[in-house]
Design a protein around this motif. Sequence first.
Motif, short mmCIF file in Angstrom:
data_model
loop_
_atom_site.label_atom_id
_atom_site.label_comp_id
_atom_site.label_asym_id
_atom_site.label_seq_id
_atom_site.Cartn_x
_atom_site.Cartn_y
_atom_site.Cartn_z
N GLU A 314 -52.50 42.48 127.53
CA GLU A 314 -51.41 41.55 127.21
C GLU A 314 -50.87 41.79 125.80
O GLU A 314 -49.66 41.65 125.56
CB GLU A 314 -51.90 40.10 127.36
N ALA A 315 -51.77 42.17 124.87
CA ALA A 315 -51.29 42.48 123.51
C ALA A 315 -50.39 43.71 123.54
O ALA A 315 -49.36 43.76 122.87
CB ALA A 315 -52.48 42.71 122.57
N SER A 316 -50.77 44.69 124.35
CA SER A 316 -49.93 45.89 124.48
C SER A 316 -48.58 45.55 125.11
O SER A 316 -47.54 46.07 124.69
CB SER A 316 -50.63 46.95 125.33
N MET A 317 -48.61 44.69 126.13
CA MET A 317 -47.34 44.32 126.78
C MET A 317 -46.44 43.57 125.80
O MET A 317 -45.23 43.79 125.76
CB MET A 317 -47.60 43.48 128.03
N THR A 364 -47.53 53.85 119.73
CA THR A 364 -46.13 54.00 120.16
C THR A 364 -45.92 53.30 121.51
O THR A 364 -46.88 52.93 122.20
CB THR A 364 -45.80 55.50 120.34
N SER A 365 -44.65 53.19 121.90
CA SER A 365 -44.35 52.58 123.21
C SER A 365 -45.03 53.36 124.33
O SER A 365 -45.51 52.77 125.32
CB SER A 365 -42.84 52.54 123.45
N GLU A 366 -45.07 54.69 124.18
CA GLU A 366 -45.71 55.51 125.22
C GLU A 366 -47.20 55.17 125.31
O GLU A 366 -47.76 55.05 126.42
CB GLU A 366 -45.53 57.00 124.91
N ILE A 367 -47.83 54.99 124.16
CA ILE A 367 -49.27 54.67 124.17
C ILE A 367 -49.51 53.27 124.73
O ILE A 367 -50.47 53.03 125.46
CB ILE A 367 -49.86 54.84 122.74
N GLN A 368 -48.60 52.33 124.44
CA GLN A 368 -48.76 50.98 125.02
C GLN A 368 -48.71 51.08 126.55
O GLN A 368 -49.48 50.43 127.25
CB GLN A 368 -47.68 50.01 124.55
N ARG A 369 -47.81 51.92 127.05
CA ARG A 369 -47.71 52.06 128.52
C ARG A 369 -49.00 52.66 129.09
O ARG A 369 -49.45 52.27 130.16
CB ARG A 369 -46.48 52.89 128.90
N LEU A 370 -49.57 53.59 128.34
CA LEU A 370 -50.86 54.16 128.79
C LEU A 370 -51.94 53.09 128.82
O LEU A 370 -52.73 53.01 129.77
CB LEU A 370 -51.32 55.25 127.81
N ILE A 372 -51.62 49.87 129.11
CA ILE A 372 -51.36 48.91 130.20
C ILE A 372 -51.74 49.54 131.55
O ILE A 372 -52.42 48.92 132.38
CB ILE A 372 -49.87 48.49 130.19
N ALA A 373 -51.32 50.79 131.76
CA ALA A 373 -51.59 51.45 133.04
C ALA A 373 -53.09 51.62 133.25
O ALA A 373 -53.60 51.34 134.34
CB ALA A 373 -50.89 52.81 133.09
N ARG A 374 -53.80 52.05 132.20
CA ARG A 374 -55.25 52.24 132.36
C ARG A 374 -55.94 50.93 132.70
O ARG A 374 -56.82 50.87 133.54
CB ARG A 374 -55.85 52.82 131.07
N ASP A 379 -58.75 47.32 136.22
CA ASP A 379 -59.08 45.92 136.56
C ASP A 379 -58.13 45.28 137.55
O ASP A 379 -58.32 44.13 137.94
CB ASP A 379 -59.06 45.06 135.28
N GLY A 380 -57.05 45.99 137.90
CA GLY A 380 -56.09 45.43 138.85
C GLY A 380 -55.14 44.44 138.19
O GLY A 380 -55.18 44.22 136.98
N VAL A 381 -54.28 43.85 139.03
CA VAL A 381 -53.27 42.91 138.52
C VAL A 381 -53.96 41.60 138.18
O VAL A 381 -54.81 41.12 138.93
CB VAL A 381 -52.19 42.68 139.60
#
Length: 383
Positions: A314-317, A364-370, A372-374, A379-381
């Motif tokens: 959530e912090a990354s999002m 970076t934004s790219e790392i935040q996406r990583l 979040i995706a990981r 852990d799922g949604v």
Amino acid sequence: MQFDLTPEQVAIRDAVRELCRSEFEPHAERWDRQGEVPRAAVDCLAAQGFLGMAIPEEWGGVGYDARTISLVLEEIARVSAALAIMIAVHNSVGALPVFRFGSDAQRRRYLPRLVSHQLAAFSLSEPGAGSDAGAIQSVALRRGDRYVLNGSKNWVTNGLQAGIYLIFARTDKAAGNRGLSAFIVERGAPGVVIGKPEDKMGLRGSDTVALSLEDLEVPAEQRLGEEGQGFSIAMSMLDAGRIGVASQALGVLGAAFDAAARYAQQRVAFGQPLTKIQAIQFKLAEMERRAQCARLLIQRAAWLKDAGRPYSREASMAKLYASEAATWVTHQAVQIHGGYGYVKEYAVERYYRDARVMEIYEGTSEIQRLVIARSLLKDGVRV
Ligand SMILES: Cc1cc2nc3c(=O)[nH]c(=O)nc-3n(C[C@H](O)[C@H](O)[C@H](O)COP(=O)(O)OP(=O)(O)OC[C@H]3O[C@@H](n4cnc5c(N)ncnc54)[C@H](O)[C@@H]3O)c2cc1C
């Protein structure tokens, strides 16, 4: 999740808002032009306890929760994003790790200064290791009761002014991420050579320097946490830091929105104020939508943190969304100002430059996406 602020949070927000308007707003443009936030501004915040926001009262801080810290940083960033990042770095990735991972002796030694007057700096990045922090090359070799550090660090926010530096270096060459350790290094320690400040696009009032570590001797009792724990200390602190950067972004985009809305009401084109033109109304509506979405994501991340629940995703999002919203909103604020938005006489020019880095630092934004995706894949949604 509680959306309303508590009466105490309202009082703190209003007090810091007033302080920022009276003490900092008149000078923020000059700080940017001169490339320096004066020490007096930090002292002014220190006097109100804002250097100890994340530190409990029994250790001399004011013990704010994450939501309250977010409100304070947003208010500071509305007038000066440069001052906001200095205070954000100090609190989230400077003083907090000393409290969270420090021994009682380290807490007794460093926290009194950090909550009262000394800024802290966080030195993870290196010329060859930014997003990939596990690629850090600086070494810390154990020699009896001390470590000897050698290497090059860069991008150190508060590096010119800091009283202590949290420096990450490799204690085990073969152990990858698990081979990093964190050290508390005092200002003026022989072997720390401070480089000249970077000549940045924005946040020009906040200093950013390189550090050269040249046979820097650090007593073993100044290692923070266990040997090999450095990477996990850095990552966990960046989670808290990301809520701070998101709040900084929210402050800048709020200031840009206000300036754009005010300008659009006054500026006449084709015989009517800009606000009568639907294309401009849509821009303002979209700005408000993004601001509210950013605020909700920040509130949720802060709420999870305050509840002691996992909040890294959530912090990354929040950081990802708020920083991208800030670059979009400041871009549109310049657009609404037309040519006037492109000159330094109008504050939106500064907001636009300041916002840009928020998509870059603390991941970076790219790392935040990583991240979040990981987290999603592991852990799922979460609902
Ligand atoms: C003003 C400022 C202040 C800073 N303050 C500090 C500080 O106080 N302390 C500190 O330690 N650091 C600080 N930093 C450093 C900052 O955190 C790094 O710049 C950031 O993490 C990016 O690292 P990099 O610059 O090496 O870019 P790189 O890691 O080289 O990235 C370059 C590009 O490649 C992309 N990329 C890299 N890896 C991947 C991947 N796996 N997948 C997708 N895309 C990828 C990146 O997103 C980026 O777009 C600061 C930076 C700035 C500009």
